[in-house]
Scaffold this motif. Structure first.
Motif, PDB file in Angstrom:
ATOM      1  N   ILE A  49       0.797  -1.402  -0.162  1.00 29.51           N
ATOM      2  CA  ILE A  49      -0.549   0.035  -0.501  1.00 29.51           C
ATOM      3  C   ILE A  49       0.738   1.110   0.024  1.00 29.51           C
ATOM      4  CG2 ILE A  49      -1.942  -1.632   1.348  1.00 29.51           C
ATOM      5  CD1 ILE A  49      -1.500   0.245   3.714  1.00 29.51           C
ATOM      6  N   GLY A  50       2.386   0.531  -0.344  1.00 24.66           N
ATOM      7  CA  GLY A  50       3.051   2.970  -0.287  1.00 24.66           C
ATOM      8  C   GLY A  50       3.397   3.175   0.684  1.00 24.66           C
ATOM      9  N   ARG A  51       3.328   2.444   2.130  1.00 27.05           N
ATOM     10  CA  ARG A  51       4.256   2.716   3.187  1.00 27.05           C
ATOM     11  C   ARG A  51       4.584   2.237   3.692  1.00 27.05           C
ATOM     12  NH1 ARG A  51      -1.084   4.419   1.494  1.00 27.05           N
ATOM     13  NH2 ARG A  51      -1.993   6.476   3.409  1.00 27.05           N
ATOM     14  N   SER A  52       5.525   1.208   3.139  1.00 30.07           N
ATOM     15  CA  SER A  52       7.322   0.933   3.646  1.00 30.07           C
ATOM     16  C   SER A  52       7.895   0.821   2.062  1.00 30.07           C
ATOM     17  CB  SER A  52       7.089  -0.448   3.934  1.00 30.07           C
ATOM     18  OG  SER A  52       8.511  -1.311   4.558  1.00 30.07           O
ATOM     19  N   PRO A  53       9.500   0.985   1.857  1.00 31.33           N
ATOM     20  CA  PRO A  53      10.410   1.077   0.956  1.00 31.33           C
ATOM     21  C   PRO A  53      10.566  -0.473   0.525  1.00 31.33           C
ATOM     22  CG  PRO A  53      11.227   1.502   2.294  1.00 31.33           C
ATOM     23  CD  PRO A  53       9.797   1.669   3.252  1.00 31.33           C
ATOM     24  N   GLY A  54      10.199  -2.060   1.849  1.00 36.04           N
ATOM     25  CA  GLY A  54      10.040  -3.310   1.335  1.00 36.04           C
ATOM     26  C   GLY A  54      11.570  -3.482   1.213  1.00 36.04           C
ATOM     27  N   THR A  55      12.651  -2.871   1.729  1.00 38.06           N
ATOM     28  CA  THR A  55      13.753  -2.790   2.449  1.00 38.06           C
ATOM     29  C   THR A  55      13.899  -4.537   3.224  1.00 38.06           C
ATOM     30  OG1 THR A  55      14.098  -1.555   4.470  1.00 38.06           O
ATOM     31  CG2 THR A  55      14.638  -0.746   2.222  1.00 38.06           C
ATOM     32  N   VAL A  56      12.799  -4.735   4.325  1.00 37.88           N
ATOM     33  CA  VAL A  56      12.891  -6.031   4.985  1.00 37.88           C
ATOM     34  C   VAL A  56      12.798  -7.112   4.378  1.00 37.88           C
ATOM     35  CG1 VAL A  56      13.507  -3.939   7.201  1.00 37.88           C
ATOM     36  CG2 VAL A  56      10.995  -4.955   6.014  1.00 37.88           C
ATOM     37  N   LEU A  57      11.987  -6.829   3.205  1.00 42.38           N
ATOM     38  CA  LEU A  57      11.594  -7.831   2.596  1.00 42.38           C
ATOM     39  C   LEU A  57      12.523  -8.811   1.853  1.00 42.38           C
ATOM     40  CD1 LEU A  57       8.205  -6.395   1.348  1.00 42.38           C
ATOM     41  CD2 LEU A  57       8.869  -7.784   3.367  1.00 42.38           C
ATOM     42  N   ALA A  58      12.486 -10.301   2.010  1.00 40.41           N
ATOM     43  CA  ALA A  58      13.647 -10.711   1.253  1.00 40.41           C
ATOM     44  C   ALA A  58      13.106 -10.982  -0.550  1.00 40.41           C
ATOM     45  CB  ALA A  58      13.249 -12.014   1.471  1.00 40.41           C
ATOM     46  N   VAL A  59      14.024 -11.249  -1.296  1.00 38.37           N
ATOM     47  CA  VAL A  59      13.312 -11.459  -3.337  1.00 38.37           C
ATOM     48  C   VAL A  59      13.599 -12.770  -3.766  1.00 38.37           C
ATOM     49  CG1 VAL A  59      12.558 -10.771  -5.190  1.00 38.37           C
ATOM     50  CG2 VAL A  59      12.732  -8.989  -3.170  1.00 38.37           C
ATOM     51  N   THR A  60      13.549 -14.069  -3.431  1.00 42.14           N
ATOM     52  CA  THR A  60      14.057 -14.345  -4.427  1.00 42.14           C
ATOM     53  C   THR A  60      12.820 -15.302  -5.817  1.00 42.14           C
ATOM     54  OG1 THR A  60      14.077 -15.641  -1.808  1.00 42.14           O
ATOM     55  CG2 THR A  60      14.375 -17.377  -4.359  1.00 42.14           C
ATOM     56  N   PRO A  61      13.969 -15.425  -7.100  1.00 45.49           N
ATOM     57  CA  PRO A  61      15.012 -14.649  -7.031  1.00 45.49           C
ATOM     58  C   PRO A  61      15.360 -13.298  -6.881  1.00 45.49           C
ATOM     59  CG  PRO A  61      13.953 -15.336  -9.562  1.00 45.49           C
ATOM     60  CD  PRO A  61      13.472 -15.364  -8.053  1.00 45.49           C
ATOM     61  N   ASP A  62      16.699 -13.691  -6.474  1.00 46.44           N
ATOM     62  CA  ASP A  62      17.587 -12.348  -5.994  1.00 46.44           C
ATOM     63  C   ASP A  62      17.740 -11.115  -6.968  1.00 46.44           C
ATOM     64  OD1 ASP A  62      18.812 -10.391  -4.208  1.00 46.44           O
ATOM     65  OD2 ASP A  62      20.840 -10.425  -5.230  1.00 46.44           O
ATOM     66  N   GLY A  63      17.119  -9.925  -7.037  1.00 44.52           N
ATOM     67  CA  GLY A  63      16.308  -9.299  -7.729  1.00 44.52           C
ATOM     68  C   GLY A  63      15.838  -7.934  -6.878  1.00 44.52           C
ATOM     69  N   PRO A  64      15.681  -6.429  -8.053  1.00 41.52           N
ATOM     70  CA  PRO A  64      14.783  -5.974  -7.128  1.00 41.52           C
ATOM     71  C   PRO A  64      12.703  -6.134  -6.759  1.00 41.52           C
ATOM     72  CG  PRO A  64      14.437  -5.243  -9.550  1.00 41.52           C
ATOM     73  CD  PRO A  64      15.505  -6.457  -9.087  1.00 41.52           C
ATOM     74  N   LEU A  65      12.565  -5.260  -5.759  1.00 38.03           N
ATOM     75  CA  LEU A  65      11.516  -5.491  -6.062  1.00 38.03           C
ATOM     76  C   LEU A  65      10.063  -5.106  -6.895  1.00 38.03           C
ATOM     77  CD1 LEU A  65      11.433  -3.865  -1.847  1.00 38.03           C
ATOM     78  CD2 LEU A  65      10.895  -5.922  -3.281  1.00 38.03           C
ATOM     79  N   PRO A  66       8.762  -5.840  -7.024  1.00 32.15           N
ATOM     80  CA  PRO A  66       8.162  -5.308  -7.953  1.00 32.15           C
ATOM     81  C   PRO A  66       7.301  -4.105  -7.684  1.00 32.15           C
ATOM     82  CG  PRO A  66       7.416  -7.437  -7.502  1.00 32.15           C
ATOM     83  CD  PRO A  66       8.893  -6.878  -6.485  1.00 32.15           C
ATOM     84  N   GLN A  67       7.131  -3.649  -8.713  1.00 26.39           N
ATOM     85  CA  GLN A  67       6.106  -2.460  -8.020  1.00 26.39           C
ATOM     86  C   GLN A  67       5.022  -2.601  -8.343  1.00 26.39           C
ATOM     87  OE1 GLN A  67       8.330   0.729  -7.828  1.00 26.39           O
ATOM     88  NE2 GLN A  67       6.001   1.537  -7.498  1.00 26.39           N
ATOM     89  N   PRO A  68       4.169  -2.374  -7.161  1.00 25.11           N
ATOM     90  CA  PRO A  68       3.531  -2.368  -7.009  1.00 25.11           C
ATOM     91  C   PRO A  68       2.201  -1.637  -7.461  1.00 25.11           C
ATOM     92  CG  PRO A  68       4.117  -2.135  -4.522  1.00 25.11           C
ATOM     93  CD  PRO A  68       4.935  -2.503  -5.942  1.00 25.11           C
ATOM     94  N   PRO A  69       1.161  -1.361  -8.074  1.00 23.05           N
ATOM     95  CA  PRO A  69       0.073  -0.105  -8.273  1.00 23.05           C
ATOM     96  C   PRO A  69      -0.101   0.978  -7.363  1.00 23.05           C
ATOM     97  CG  PRO A  69      -1.700  -2.049  -8.752  1.00 23.05           C
ATOM     98  CD  PRO A  69       0.119  -2.359  -7.949  1.00 23.05           C
ATOM     99  N   GLU A  70      -0.882   1.573  -7.209  1.00 21.18           N
ATOM    100  CA  GLU A  70      -1.545   2.412  -6.528  1.00 21.18           C
ATOM    101  C   GLU A  70      -2.367   2.337  -5.963  1.00 21.18           C
ATOM    102  OE1 GLU A  70      -2.840   7.261  -5.387  1.00 21.18           O
ATOM    103  OE2 GLU A  70      -2.347   6.825  -7.636  1.00 21.18           O
ATOM    104  N   TRP A  71      -2.419   2.315  -4.363  1.00 16.98           N
ATOM    105  CA  TRP A  71      -3.465   1.781  -3.695  1.00 16.98           C
ATOM    106  C   TRP A  71      -4.557   2.767  -3.816  1.00 16.98           C
ATOM    107  CZ3 TRP A  71      -4.305   2.022   2.256  1.00 16.98           C
ATOM    108  CH2 TRP A  71      -5.029   0.882   2.624  1.00 16.98           C
ATOM    109  N   ILE A  72      -5.860   2.420  -2.812  1.00 13.48           N
ATOM    110  CA  ILE A  72      -7.023   3.759  -3.579  1.00 13.48           C
ATOM    111  C   ILE A  72      -6.398   4.475  -2.654  1.00 13.48           C
ATOM    112  CG2 ILE A  72      -8.423   1.192  -3.309  1.00 13.48           C
ATOM    113  CD1 ILE A  72      -8.429   1.920   0.431  1.00 13.48           C
TER     114      ILE A  72
END
Length: 238
Positions: free
Chosen positions: A215-238
């Motif tokens: 929902i755009g309230r965190s940059p997601g830096t604490v999330l792990a991504v597999t396979p390693d790479g950038p986080l996807p870009q979710p669309p704008e929430w309500i």
């Protein structure tokens, strides 16, 4: 977390108490400082929370009486009320937050059982009256984070974080602008799949952190991504 509106009222009361404790620490400069929402000060966020409580009262009244009552008179009126209330002194903000919260609680208490089956006209379209208490809880918890005053998604009650994550993931599934992804909770095999799993990275983290990122309230830096790479870009929430 239950979605029974009457059982959720205790959660709303607790969230309101946490919000009021934070708001009570603000002086004038604190209220004028920027929130996490673009172009909104903390005063704008608090004014919005008070007016949205009254908006939910309007919808509860519509469900109870059968009248056609919108959440706000108009989008312009909503925005004008927020601007007008943003620069008030701290005491006025606190009083407004308390009184509007009391009006919401009174409107919930006045609802007969059958009124919860109604459909009302919320800001973004028709909404089941049974979801209004959840809507208010979501408003308080998310905007408390937006105040940027020490309350973080990690502070959300566990049940709230899980419910928000499921709701947002369900709303994204099937949207053409939502990138494919698999959301996996820390320490759990349970996962939520958005889009085509075969092309989707897996994001792992605590449910509140996953929800906050979506929902755009965190940059997601604490999330792990597999396979390693950038986080996807979710669309704008309500």
């Amino acid at each position: 977390m239950t979605m029974d509106p009457l059982l959720l009222t205790g959660e709303v009361d607790a969230a309101t108490d946490r919000l009021l404790r934070t708001a009570a620490t603000f002086d004038g400069p604190d209220l004028a400082a920027a929130s996490l929402l673009p172009a909104w000060s903390r005063g704008h966020v608090l004014a919005h929370l008070a007016r949205s409580a009254d908006g939910f009262v309007n919808l509860l009244t519509a469900a109870r009486t059968g009248e056609s009552i919108p959440m706000y008179a108009s989008a312009a009126a909503r925005d004008a009320d927020i601007r007008a209330g943003a620069s008030r002194p701290p005491e006025a903000h606190l009083d407004d937050l308390r009184r509007s919260a009391d009006r919401f609680a009174e409107a919930v208490a006045a609802m007969p059982v059958e009124a919860w089956t109604a459909t009302v006209q919320a800001r973004l379209g028709p909404w089941p009256a049974a979801m209004l208490v959840w809507g208010r809880l979501r408003e308080i918890e998310v905007h408390h984070v937006d105040l940027d005053a020490g309350y973080r998604p990690a502070d959300w009650p566990e049940g709230f974080g899980h419910r928000l994550l499921h709701e947002v993931a369900a709303s994204l599934n099937g949207r053409a602008d939502a990138p494919p992804m698999v959301l996996r909770f820390d320490g759990s095999r349970h996962e939520l799949v958005i889009g085509d799993r075969s092309a989707a990275p897996t994001l792992t983290g605590a449910a509140p952190e996953l929800a906050a990122w979506l929902i755009g309230r965190s940059p997601g830096t604490v999330l792990a991504v597999t396979p390693d790479g950038p986080l996807p870009q979710p669309p704008e929430w309500i």
